[in-house]
Design a protein around this motif. Structure first.
Motif, short mmCIF file in Angstrom:
data_model
loop_
_atom_site.label_atom_id
_atom_site.label_comp_id
_atom_site.label_asym_id
_atom_site.label_seq_id
_atom_site.Cartn_x
_atom_site.Cartn_y
_atom_site.Cartn_z
N LEU A 175 -40.10 64.34 11.38
CA LEU A 175 -40.70 65.22 10.35
C LEU A 175 -40.28 66.67 10.55
O LEU A 175 -40.07 67.40 9.59
CB LEU A 175 -42.24 65.12 10.40
CG LEU A 175 -42.84 63.80 9.93
CD1 LEU A 175 -44.34 63.76 10.22
CD2 LEU A 175 -42.59 63.60 8.43
N LYS A 176 -40.16 67.07 11.82
CA LYS A 176 -39.78 68.46 12.11
C LYS A 176 -38.27 68.68 12.01
O LYS A 176 -37.81 69.80 11.81
CB LYS A 176 -40.27 68.86 13.52
CG LYS A 176 -41.76 69.05 13.60
CD LYS A 176 -42.19 70.25 12.77
CE LYS A 176 -43.70 70.41 12.72
NZ LYS A 176 -44.12 71.44 11.77
N HIS A 177 -37.51 67.61 12.21
CA HIS A 177 -36.04 67.72 12.16
C HIS A 177 -35.49 66.63 11.24
O HIS A 177 -34.85 65.69 11.70
CB HIS A 177 -35.44 67.55 13.57
CG HIS A 177 -35.95 68.55 14.56
ND1 HIS A 177 -35.37 69.78 14.74
CD2 HIS A 177 -36.99 68.50 15.43
CE1 HIS A 177 -36.04 70.44 15.69
NE2 HIS A 177 -37.03 69.69 16.11
N PRO A 178 -35.76 66.73 9.94
CA PRO A 178 -35.27 65.68 9.05
C PRO A 178 -33.75 65.63 9.10
O PRO A 178 -33.09 66.65 9.23
CB PRO A 178 -35.77 66.13 7.67
CG PRO A 178 -36.19 67.54 7.81
CD PRO A 178 -36.46 67.81 9.25
N GLY A 179 -33.23 64.41 9.08
CA GLY A 179 -31.77 64.29 9.06
C GLY A 179 -31.12 64.18 10.43
O GLY A 179 -29.93 63.89 10.52
N VAL A 180 -31.89 64.40 11.50
CA VAL A 180 -31.24 64.27 12.83
C VAL A 180 -31.11 62.80 13.22
O VAL A 180 -31.87 61.95 12.73
CB VAL A 180 -32.03 64.97 13.97
CG1 VAL A 180 -32.14 66.45 13.75
CG2 VAL A 180 -33.39 64.33 14.19
N THR A 181 -30.15 62.52 14.07
CA THR A 181 -30.10 61.21 14.72
C THR A 181 -30.60 61.39 16.15
O THR A 181 -30.49 62.48 16.73
CB THR A 181 -28.66 60.63 14.74
OG1 THR A 181 -27.80 61.62 15.33
CG2 THR A 181 -28.20 60.29 13.34
N VAL A 182 -31.17 60.33 16.70
CA VAL A 182 -31.80 60.42 18.02
C VAL A 182 -31.26 59.34 18.94
O VAL A 182 -31.21 58.16 18.58
CB VAL A 182 -33.34 60.26 17.89
CG1 VAL A 182 -34.00 60.24 19.27
CG2 VAL A 182 -33.93 61.39 17.06
N ASP A 183 -30.85 59.76 20.13
CA ASP A 183 -30.52 58.81 21.19
C ASP A 183 -31.76 58.70 22.06
O ASP A 183 -32.15 59.67 22.71
CB ASP A 183 -29.32 59.37 21.99
CG ASP A 183 -28.79 58.34 22.98
OD1 ASP A 183 -29.19 57.17 22.87
OD2 ASP A 183 -28.01 58.73 23.87
N ASN A 184 -32.41 57.54 22.04
CA ASN A 184 -33.69 57.35 22.71
C ASN A 184 -33.50 56.50 23.96
O ASN A 184 -33.33 55.29 23.89
CB ASN A 184 -34.68 56.67 21.74
CG ASN A 184 -36.05 56.47 22.34
OD1 ASN A 184 -36.54 57.30 23.10
ND2 ASN A 184 -36.68 55.35 22.01
N GLU A 185 -33.52 57.15 25.10
CA GLU A 185 -33.30 56.49 26.39
C GLU A 185 -34.68 56.03 26.89
O GLU A 185 -35.55 56.87 27.16
CB GLU A 185 -32.69 57.53 27.32
CG GLU A 185 -32.10 57.03 28.59
CD GLU A 185 -30.61 56.69 28.49
OE1 GLU A 185 -30.30 55.57 28.93
OE2 GLU A 185 -29.80 57.50 28.01
N VAL A 186 -34.89 54.71 27.00
CA VAL A 186 -36.20 54.18 27.37
C VAL A 186 -36.15 53.68 28.82
O VAL A 186 -35.30 52.85 29.16
CB VAL A 186 -36.61 53.01 26.44
CG1 VAL A 186 -37.95 52.41 26.86
CG2 VAL A 186 -36.65 53.47 25.00
#
Length: 294
Positions: free
Chosen positions: A76-87
């Motif tokens: 919501l705060k950064h519309p359009g970003v892609t995220v690499d989510n390291e779990v």
């Protein structure tokens, strides 16, 4: 002679059972939701420095509900970003639930998950061996510093991975909570020496202050009903006692003196209050937020 106490974490099945009961009985997830929706968005707004791709690391992510809530606020705060989510999560049960949830939820195509079925120290070791240089924009460690040997060193390692606009969020039980009172009284008898276990925001603040690290603190009010703990032989009460003491089958393995002492502390006004015949334990959490070194 009572048998030596075993840590609840060695029996994943019983741990998950007592954890589920804890979630049903406490407002833990609700107080985190409030924090995520009311406080976190402004924190997330300040990361990333206009980048179109963000790196996130979740340490001890569990089944992922809280992670995905945070990622949706990030979006919501950064519309359009892609995220690499390291779990990073050592429990295969929890990791499986997380993967299932990701596969079933719509609109998550902007997130690429990397699954690390390991402890945070194994992750740290792997990161060093591979000489990784990737920097993170947001790292969160929620209710996990109990399970590491050296919380201070763990904080320092993850802080070192932050980009200069990055944020490290840590949530733990508050030093002022019932947990704080219980652990101050019985740390030596209850706590597993292999892992820190009995660590609160009070300990974390002392560590950060000693290192001269600046941070912001937030209190997250929460409570939990523990009435059945005081009914001898009550199955739910025994599970809750296991969770509170982090001892496997506490009721049957602790000495009568220790058991009586723990029950007495749990009823102490510093730990709990009585309301309509129910015992309500102070489960307050605290969080700290650190910035990356610019």
């Amino acid at each position: 002679m009572a048998s030596p106490l075993k840590s609840l974490v060695i029996d994943d099945n019983r741990y998950q059972k007592s954890f589920q009961l804890f979630l049903e009985r406490s407002s833990e997830h609700q107080c985190m939701q409030d924090f995520i929706h009311n406080t976190l968005p402004d924190i997330l707004a300040s990361i990333g420095d206009g980048k179109s791709h963000l790196n996130v690391i979740g340490v001890g992510s569990g089944a992922g509900e809280i992670d995905l809530e945070m990622l949706s606020q990030l979006r919501l705060k950064h519309p359009g970003v892609t995220v690499d989510n390291e779990v990073v999560e050592p429990s295969s049960t929890q990791l499986h639930q997380y993967k299932v949830m990701v596969s079933q939820k719509p609109h998550l195509d902007y997130i690429k998950c990397t699954w690390n079925k390991m402890t945070s120290s194994e992750f740290e070791e792997q990161w060093r061996v591979k000489k990784m240089t990737k920097k993170a924009d947001f790292i969160h460690m929620i209710q996990m510093l109990y399970y590491v040997k050296d919380p201070g060193a763990t904080i320092e390692f993850f802080q070192s991975l932050l980009d200069n606009k990055g944020k490290l969020l840590i949530i733990l039980v508050s030093g002022e909570s019932g947990w704080g009172k219980l652990w101050r009284t019985y740390r030596s008898q209850l706590c597993n020496t292999e892992i820190s276990q009995c660590v609160t925001t009070g300990d974390m603040k002392s560590f950060l202050d000693s290192k001269g690290v600046s941070y912001q603190s937030y209190e997250l009010p929460s409570q939990m009903e523990i009435t059945e703990c005081f009914t001898e032989g009550d199955e739910k009460g025994e599970l809750l006692l296991d969770f509170l003491t982090e001892v496997l089958d506490f009721s049957n393995t602790a000495s009568p003196e220790l058991k009586a002492g723990v029950l007495e502390v749990l009823q102490h006004p510093d730990c709990s209050k009585e309301s309509n015949g129910k015992v309500i334990f102070n489960n307050n959490l605290g969080s700290s937020l650190q910035d990356g070194h610019s």
